[in-house]
Write an enzyme that holds these catalytic residues in place. Structure first.
Site, PDB file in Angstrom:
ATOM      1  N   LYS A  22     -98.627 -67.334  34.669  1.00  0.00           N
ATOM      2  CA  LYS A  22     -98.922 -68.331  33.664  1.00  0.00           C
ATOM      3  C   LYS A  22     -99.406 -67.835  32.209  1.00  0.00           C
ATOM      4  CE  LYS A  22    -102.560 -71.267  33.325  1.00  0.00           C
ATOM      5  NZ  LYS A  22    -102.979 -71.469  31.811  1.00  0.00           N
ATOM      6  N   ASN A  23    -100.153 -66.992  32.399  1.00  0.00           N
ATOM      7  CA  ASN A  23    -101.034 -66.923  30.897  1.00  0.00           C
ATOM      8  C   ASN A  23    -100.153 -65.612  30.388  1.00  0.00           C
ATOM      9  OD1 ASN A  23    -102.616 -68.751  31.505  1.00  0.00           O
ATOM     10  ND2 ASN A  23    -104.357 -67.475  31.868  1.00  0.00           N
ATOM     11  N   CYS A 116    -110.783 -78.819  25.743  1.00  0.00           N
ATOM     12  CA  CYS A 116    -110.279 -79.001  27.034  1.00  0.00           C
ATOM     13  C   CYS A 116    -111.435 -79.196  27.848  1.00  0.00           C
ATOM     14  CB  CYS A 116    -109.331 -77.994  27.350  1.00  0.00           C
ATOM     15  SG  CYS A 116    -110.219 -76.397  27.780  1.00  0.00           S
ATOM     16  N   ARG A 121    -112.676 -75.457  22.242  1.00  0.00           N
ATOM     17  CA  ARG A 121    -111.809 -74.504  22.301  1.00  0.00           C
ATOM     18  C   ARG A 121    -111.285 -73.998  20.654  1.00  0.00           C
ATOM     19  NH1 ARG A 121    -109.450 -73.922  27.429  1.00  0.00           N
ATOM     20  NH2 ARG A 121    -108.608 -71.558  26.532  1.00  0.00           N
ATOM     21  N   ASP A 307    -111.379 -66.787  34.719  1.00  0.00           N
ATOM     22  CA  ASP A 307    -110.579 -67.782  35.553  1.00  0.00           C
ATOM     23  C   ASP A 307    -111.031 -67.393  37.007  1.00  0.00           C
ATOM     24  OD1 ASP A 307    -107.563 -67.400  33.153  1.00  0.00           O
ATOM     25  OD2 ASP A 307    -109.802 -68.482  33.064  1.00  0.00           O
ATOM     26  N   ARG A 399    -100.922 -77.504  36.656  1.00  0.00           N
ATOM     27  CA  ARG A 399    -100.896 -76.685  35.513  1.00  0.00           C
ATOM     28  C   ARG A 399    -100.712 -75.348  35.677  1.00  0.00           C
ATOM     29  NH1 ARG A 399    -105.569 -76.764  31.989  1.00  0.00           N
ATOM     30  NH2 ARG A 399    -104.121 -75.318  31.074  1.00  0.00           N
TER      31      ARG A 399
HETATM   32  C1  EPZ Z   1    -106.897 -67.305  27.527  1.00  0.00           C
HETATM   33  O1  EPZ Z   1    -107.468 -68.656  26.967  1.00  0.00           O
HETATM   34  C2  EPZ Z   1    -106.411 -67.980  28.926  1.00  0.00           C
HETATM   35  N1  EPZ Z   1    -105.296 -68.886  28.587  1.00  0.00           N
HETATM   36  C3  EPZ Z   1    -107.638 -68.506  29.682  1.00  0.00           C
HETATM   37  O2  EPZ Z   1    -106.991 -69.071  30.786  1.00  0.00           O
HETATM   38  C4  EPZ Z   1    -108.666 -67.443  29.763  1.00  0.00           C
HETATM   39  O3  EPZ Z   1    -109.803 -68.234  30.384  1.00  0.00           O
HETATM   40  C5  EPZ Z   1    -109.178 -67.243  28.556  1.00  0.00           C
HETATM   41  O4  EPZ Z   1    -107.814 -66.435  27.801  1.00  0.00           O
HETATM   42  C6  EPZ Z   1    -109.964 -65.778  28.701  1.00  0.00           C
HETATM   43  O5  EPZ Z   1    -109.707 -64.742  29.526  1.00  0.00           O
HETATM   44  C7  EPZ Z   1    -104.151 -68.508  28.681  1.00  0.00           C
HETATM   45  O6  EPZ Z   1    -103.807 -67.244  28.382  1.00  0.00           O
HETATM   46  C8  EPZ Z   1    -102.959 -69.606  28.257  1.00  0.00           C
HETATM   47  P1  EPZ Z   1    -110.006 -66.852  24.496  1.00  0.00           P
HETATM   48  P2  EPZ Z   1    -107.816 -68.258  25.295  1.00  0.00           P
HETATM   49  O7  EPZ Z   1    -109.457 -67.034  22.975  1.00  0.00           O
HETATM   50  O8  EPZ Z   1    -106.900 -67.340  24.688  1.00  0.00           O
HETATM   51  C9  EPZ Z   1    -113.626 -68.004  21.725  1.00  0.00           C
HETATM   52  C10 EPZ Z   1    -106.928 -70.291  32.409  1.00  0.00           C
HETATM   53  O9  EPZ Z   1    -107.459 -70.985  33.470  1.00  0.00           O
HETATM   54  N2  EPZ Z   1    -112.866 -68.275  20.625  1.00  0.00           N
HETATM   55  O10 EPZ Z   1    -109.829 -65.313  25.128  1.00  0.00           O
HETATM   56  O11 EPZ Z   1    -107.936 -69.820  24.711  1.00  0.00           O
HETATM   57  C11 EPZ Z   1    -113.538 -68.971  22.898  1.00  0.00           C
HETATM   58  O12 EPZ Z   1    -114.113 -70.435  22.696  1.00  0.00           O
HETATM   59  C12 EPZ Z   1    -106.978 -70.392  31.288  1.00  0.00           C
HETATM   60  O13 EPZ Z   1    -105.719 -70.064  32.978  1.00  0.00           O
HETATM   61  C13 EPZ Z   1    -113.407 -68.672  19.481  1.00  0.00           C
HETATM   62  O14 EPZ Z   1    -114.590 -68.676  19.316  1.00  0.00           O
HETATM   63  O15 EPZ Z   1    -109.292 -67.807  25.369  1.00  0.00           O
HETATM   64  C14 EPZ Z   1    -114.091 -68.554  24.352  1.00  0.00           C
HETATM   65  O16 EPZ Z   1    -115.311 -68.693  24.158  1.00  0.00           O
HETATM   66  C15 EPZ Z   1    -108.412 -71.311  31.058  1.00  0.00           C
HETATM   67  N3  EPZ Z   1    -112.486 -68.660  18.543  1.00  0.00           N
HETATM   68  C16 EPZ Z   1    -113.823 -66.887  23.933  1.00  0.00           C
HETATM   69  O17 EPZ Z   1    -113.554 -67.015  22.683  1.00  0.00           O
HETATM   70  C17 EPZ Z   1    -111.012 -68.491  18.407  1.00  0.00           C
HETATM   71  O18 EPZ Z   1    -110.225 -68.564  17.626  1.00  0.00           O
HETATM   72  C18 EPZ Z   1    -112.533 -66.408  24.862  1.00  0.00           C
HETATM   73  O19 EPZ Z   1    -111.490 -67.464  24.525  1.00  0.00           O
HETATM   74  C19 EPZ Z   1    -110.576 -68.329  19.742  1.00  0.00           C
HETATM   75  C20 EPZ Z   1    -111.531 -68.126  20.935  1.00  0.00           C
END
Ligand code: EPZ
Length: 419
Positions: A22-23, A116, A121, A307, A399
Site C-alpha cells: 500500500k505505502n 487521523c 498529521r 506500523d 484500507r
Molecule cells: C508513512 O506516513 C506511511 N503512510 C505510514 O503508514 C507510516 O506509519 C509512516 O510513513 C512512518 O513510517 C504511507 O506511506 C501512505 P511520516 P507519513 O511523514 O508519510 C511527522 C500505515 O499504517 N511529520 O514519515 O505520513 C509525523 O507527524 C501508515 O500504513 C511532521 O512533523 O509519515 C510523524 O510523527 C500509517 N511533519 C513523523 O513525522 C511533516 O510534514 C513521521 O511521519 C510530516 C511528518
C-alpha cells in the site's frame, strides 16, 4: 455494520502470496501524473486507500483501468489540479499529489489532509520542502493553493529535520519538475522510497540514493510512461507472521523480501519463532507460547517499523514474559491497547511507553478497530485467544489489507465476516 467473527486457537499452516505494498503503490500512482501516456502498474493491491487514490486520478482527468492486480493510468487528459475536500478527507496521504501536480502543471490546490486516528498529521515538512524548491504555497481556511510557475521551480539542496516518508516522496516527485539538481538531505530510507525511485527511473527520471539519507534528482529530464511491478507489502507480511506466531503453526509467505522487515523478523526470532528466508519468501514456525523480548522501540527505517508495533504487541500480549514497547513516531498509536485489554491483555501505558506482560492466553471479546494497524492487531490477538472474538469497524482494516479474512481462512483460521 459488518464484523469479523473469529474462533481462536486454530494453528495456522500453509502458504500465502502477499499483496502489493500500500505505502509503495500510493506514491507510485501519484507519480503517474508526471507524464502523458499510459503507465501500467502490476501487483497493485485492491484496498480502499488505493480506490480512493484512483478516484482522485479520475477526477483530475486521467483514464484509469483495472484488471485484477494490474492498473493502467493514462494522464494525457489531465485537466484539473484541484482535489476537493471530500476526496482529501478519504485519505490523508493524498498530500502526495502536491509534488506530482506541481511538477506536471506548476500548480495544485488541495485541502489540508487533516489528522487521523494516529493523532495530528502535520505536513509542515512537505510545505517547507516544496517552498524551498520555489513553490509559492498559500494556506487559506484549510485549503492549500500552490503555485510553482515554471520559472520559479528550481532544483536545490533541501534538508529534512525528520526523515518523513511522505515529505521525502513529495520532494522527489516535485523535483522531477524542477530544472537542475535537487538533493534531499535527511531523507527517509524506507523500502517504499526505493520502490518509488525504481518506478521513476523506469520513467526515465535521474533519481539516485533512495534507501540512504541522501536522495538526488536531476530535474527537468523528459519522462516517458513505464510498466512497473510494485514491491510486496512488508507490513501485511508482518501481520500474517504475527498471526502465525499468535495462533502457533507454520506458514510460508511469498512475494515479499525478508530484507524489508529485518527488525520485525529479529523480534519474532527472539520471541521463539523459527524463521527460514529466501530472496522473496519468509517461512515461520511457532510452537509453544511466545517469550517476552528486549525493548521494541519504533524508529525510522531500518529501525522497527511503527506500523508493526500494534501487530507485534497483540501477539506478545498472549504469550509469556514481559516486553517494553516505545512508540517514537506517532503521538497516539496505542488506541488498540484498550481493546486488547478487553481480551485480557495486561498492558501498562506511560506516555510513549507500553509495558506488555504476557498473560499466557487472551480470551475472546467484542472489540472495535480503532485504526488500520490497530484493527489488524485485534485480528492477530483473536486468532490466538481462547473462544470467540468479534472485530467491528472493518473499514479501517480494508484500507490496508486485501482479503484479510479469506487469506487467513486459507491458512486454517476460523474467521468469517458477518454482514
Ligand atoms: C508513512 O506516513 C506511511 N503512510 C505510514 O503508514 C507510516 O506509519 C509512516 O510513513 C512512518 O513510517 C504511507 O506511506 C501512505 P511520516 P507519513 O511523514 O508519510 C511527522 C500505515 O499504517 N511529520 O514519515 O505520513 C509525523 O507527524 C501508515 O500504513 C511532521 O512533523 O509519515 C510523524 O510523527 C500509517 N511533519 C513523523 O513525522 C511533516 O510534514 C513521521 O511521519 C510530516 C511528518
Amino acid at each position: 455494520m459488518s464484523y469479523y467473527e473469529i474462533q481462536g486457537g486454530r494453528p495456522l499452516s500453509g502458504a500465502l502470496a502477499v499483496h502489493g505494498a500500500k505505502n509503495s503503490v500510493l506514491p507510485i500512482l501519484a507519480a503517474c501524473l508526471l507524464v502523458s501516456g499510459q503507465n501500467v502498474i502490476h501487483n497493485c493491491p485492491d484496498l480502499s486507500d488505493v480506490s480512493a487514490t484512483l478516484d482522485i486520478l479520475r477526477l483530475l482527468g486521467c483514464r484509469v483501468e483495472r484488471e485484477e492486480d494490474t492498473v493502467t493510468i493514462d494522464a494525457s487528459g489531465l485537466n484539473r489540479w484541484d482535489i476537493p475536500e471530500y476526496l482529501m478527507r478519504e485519505m490523508r496521504s493524498s498530500v502526495i499529489f502536491l509534488g506530482a501536480l506541481l511538477a506536471r502543471l506548476g500548480t495544485a490546490e488541495l485541502s489540508y489532509p487533516g489528522g487521523c486516528e494516529l493523532g495530528p498529521r502535520p505536513i509542515d515538512l512537505h510545505l517547507s520542502t516544496l517552498r524551498a524548491l520555489g513553490a509559492e504555497i498559500l494556506e487559506e481556511q484549510g485549503a492549500l493553493c500552490c503555485r510553482g510557475r515554471k520559472k520559479s521551480l528550481q532544483g536545490r539542496e533541501v534538508c529534512l529535520p525528520i526523515p518523513s516518508v511522505g515529505a521525502t516522496e513529495n520532494a522527489m516527485l516535485a523535483a522531477c519538475g524542477c530544472p537542475g539538481l535537487t538533493t534531499i538531505v535527511g531523507a527517509a530510507q524506507e523500502p517504499e522510497i526505493v520502490d518509488l525511485q525504481n518506478f521513476l527511473q523506469a520513467m526515465g527520471a535521474q533519481v539516485r540514493g533512495a534507501g540512504t539519507p541522501t536522495v538526488s534528482i536531476q530535474g527537468g529530464v523528459p519522462l516517458h510512461p513505464a510498466r512497473y511491478r510494485v514491491m510486496g507489502d512488508r507490513i501485511a507480511a508482518a501481520t500474517y507472521l504475527c498471526a502465525a506466531a499468535a495462533a502457533q503453526g507454520e506458514v510460508e509467505l511469498t512475494g515479499v523480501s525478508p530484507d524489508t522487515l529485518t527488525a520485525v523478523l529479529a523480534c519474532l526470532k527472539e520471541a521463539g519463532c523459527v524463521l527460514r528466508t529466501g530472496s522473496d519468501r519468509i517461512a515461520l514456525t511457532c510452537v509453544g507460547p511466545l517469550r517476552g523480548i528486549s525493548a521494541v522501540r519504533t524508529a525510522p527505517y531500518p529501525g522497527f517499523p511503527t506500523d508493526a508495533q500494534a501487530i507485534l504487541m497483540a501477539a506478545l500480549a498472549g504469550g509469556e514474559g514481559a516486553t517494553l514497547f516505545e512508540e517514537n513516531i506517532f503521538a497516539s498509536r496505542y488506541r488498540h491497547v484498550d481493546e486488547l485489554r478487553r481480551m485480557g491483555a495486561d498492558i501498562q501505558l506511560a506516555g510513549r511507553a507500553a509495558m506488555v506482560s504476557g498473560v499466557g492466553r487472551l480470551h475472546g471479546a467484542a472489540v472495535r478497530s480503532t485504526d488500520l494497524r490497530g484493527g489488524a492487531a485485534l485480528v492477530v490477538a483473536a486468532l490466538g485467544a481462547e473462544g470467540t472474538t468479534q472485530v467491528s469497524e472493518l473499514r479501517h482494516i480494508r484500507r490496508g489489507y486485501q482479503n484479510l479474512d479469506r487469506n487467513l481462512r486459507s491458512l486454517g483460521a476460523e474467521i468469517r465476516e458477518i454482514p
